[in-house]
Write an enzyme that holds these catalytic residues in place. Structure first.
Site, short mmCIF file in Angstrom:
data_model
loop_
_atom_site.label_atom_id
_atom_site.label_comp_id
_atom_site.label_asym_id
_atom_site.label_seq_id
_atom_site.Cartn_x
_atom_site.Cartn_y
_atom_site.Cartn_z
N ASP A 24 -5.28 8.28 -4.81
CA ASP A 24 -6.24 8.91 -4.03
C ASP A 24 -6.73 9.89 -4.61
O ASP A 24 -7.83 10.54 -3.64
CB ASP A 24 -5.02 9.42 -3.67
CG ASP A 24 -4.50 8.24 -1.89
OD1 ASP A 24 -4.32 8.55 -1.43
OD2 ASP A 24 -3.18 8.11 -2.90
N ASN B 207 -1.01 9.91 -6.91
CA ASN B 207 -0.99 8.50 -6.25
C ASN B 207 -0.04 8.73 -6.31
O ASN B 207 1.37 9.77 -5.81
CB ASN B 207 -0.65 7.35 -6.95
CG ASN B 207 -0.97 5.60 -6.15
OD1 ASN B 207 -1.78 5.42 -5.22
ND2 ASN B 207 -0.11 4.47 -6.10
N GLN C 172 6.53 2.62 2.33
CA GLN C 172 5.27 1.47 2.10
C GLN C 172 5.08 0.02 1.51
O GLN C 172 4.88 -0.65 2.16
CB GLN C 172 3.93 2.42 1.72
CG GLN C 172 3.66 3.19 2.26
CD GLN C 172 4.28 4.41 2.19
OE1 GLN C 172 5.35 4.97 1.44
NE2 GLN C 172 3.63 6.05 2.44
#
Length: 365
Positions: A255, A265, A214
């Site tokens: 998160d 995370n 990502q």
């Protein structure tokens, strides 16, 4: 080619004009291809969240809220079920769809938070008015509010985050917490993009973020196209750039935030925090108060999503890069201990230790 006018202010998640589909940018195809998907059926929505076509905790929440709105509307017109449901049947089915979507990814609390919030908006219309159309309208209006609030939240987090850095600083980030993962500026990337708008320059080092890359595919894409000085590094290079003195702060998203300040995370985040502590680099977590779970005492209580081994062995490779049959451990997230976190930046202010107190205060504002 770098586009310095690009600032990420586009709709990566939106409701189609007729309200009968959610439109998303398929993040699994970036940066090589930009393709929009229209999600109409529950299975399409579940797949989009599970397979990271939409990702980032706030973006998942926005998407889930819009998905519930679409399902609420499509039930009225018989697209996915009988259009002649009683109000009790309608609410029961809507709750069932919500539980189905919530099961797609258990770690990001924004998913369940957004689903529950739009359901809470629907209940009064069902219980008081016995009107399915009013309930569908309530769900849609609440979903739109969630999206609008997220844009305001990103701006506020960005403003607070800018207070923690100065022009020319080197910033290390892990995974992606920019506009693609949220809306507008993003969370962890927000201060950088807002600063860029104001003529403030930073040097950013973006971890690639194995195994789904990502950082390479999304963070480098967003920052480069915004004209930010960004350098892509492999995950195992973070120690070297810190040792070289090139990093003055680490910015990461989250998160879920536990009541004691532990944060979940993307996998690899806790390792960055350990390195930052060793080299004396401040480690900041940026995220909305919706990611704070005061019912979760510590990181030990955060469920960690386990993903398919193929992501490690085959993803992005022409041929498998490991022996056939080898065992794989592929958690999507890890937990960073609160003692390694310098501050948690929310849209309501900067939280510092003791987090049990500061997090409770911002959630009560």
């Amino acid at each position: 080619m770098c586009n310095t006018e690009w600032n990420g202010h586009f709709r990566n998640v939106s409701l189609r004009e007729d309200g009968m589909a959610v439109v998303i940018v398929d993040q699994s195809l970036l940066p090589g291809k930009t393709e929009y998907l229209e999600l109409e059926e529950p299975s399409q929505m579940y797949d989009a969240i599970l397979n990271l076509r939409v990702r980032g905790a706030p973006a998942i929440g926005i998407c889930a809220a819009y998905c519930m709105s679409v399902l609420a509307s499509r039930m009225l017109y018989g697209s996915i079920s009988s259009g002649s449901m009683t109000s009790d049947e309608y609410l029961e089915k809507l709750i069932e769809y919500g539980e189905y979507l919530k099961s797609s990814r258990p770690t990001a609390v924004n998913l369940s938070w957004a689903v529950d919030r739009v359901l809470d908006a629907a209940v009064p219309a069902i219980k008081e008015d016995r009107d399915n159309y009013e309930a569908a309208a309530a769900v849609r209006n609440e979903a739109i509010r969630i999206h609008e609030e997220d844009m305001e939240m990103c701006r506020a987090i960005s403003e607070y985050g800018l207070e923690l850095i100065k022009p020319g600083d080197g910033i290390l980030t892990h995974c992606n917490a920019g506009p693609l993962a949220t809306s507008k500026y993003g969370t962890a990337l927000g201060p950088i993009l807002l600063g860029r708008e104001r003529g403030i320059e930073f040097r950013v080092f973006a971890d690639e973020t194995r195994p789904l890359l990502q950082g390479a595919r999304l963070t480098a894409y967003e920052l480069y196209n915004a004209g930010v000085d960004v350098t892509l590094i492999c995950d195992n290079m973070a120690s070297m750039v810190m040792k070289n003195g090139w990093i003055q702060a680490c910015f990461v998203g989250c998160d879920r935030i536990a009541a004691n300040g532990d944060t979940a995370n993307k996998i690899g985040t806790s390792g960055v925090a350990v390195l930052a502590a060793h080299y004396g680099v401040p480690f900041y977590v940026l995220g909305p108060t919706s990611t704070i779970d005061m019912n979760c005492a510590s990181g030990d209580d955060i469920p960690i999503e386990q993903r398919r081994p193929e992501e490690i062995i085959e993803k992005f490779y022409a041929e498998p890069m490991a022996p056939e049959g080898v065992k794989c451990f592929n958690p999507a997230f890890d937990v960073t201990d609160h003692e390694l976190i310098s501050a948690i930046v929310t849209e309501k202010g900067i939280c510092r230790p003791p987090y049990e107190t500061s997090l409770r205060l911002v959630t009560e504002k």
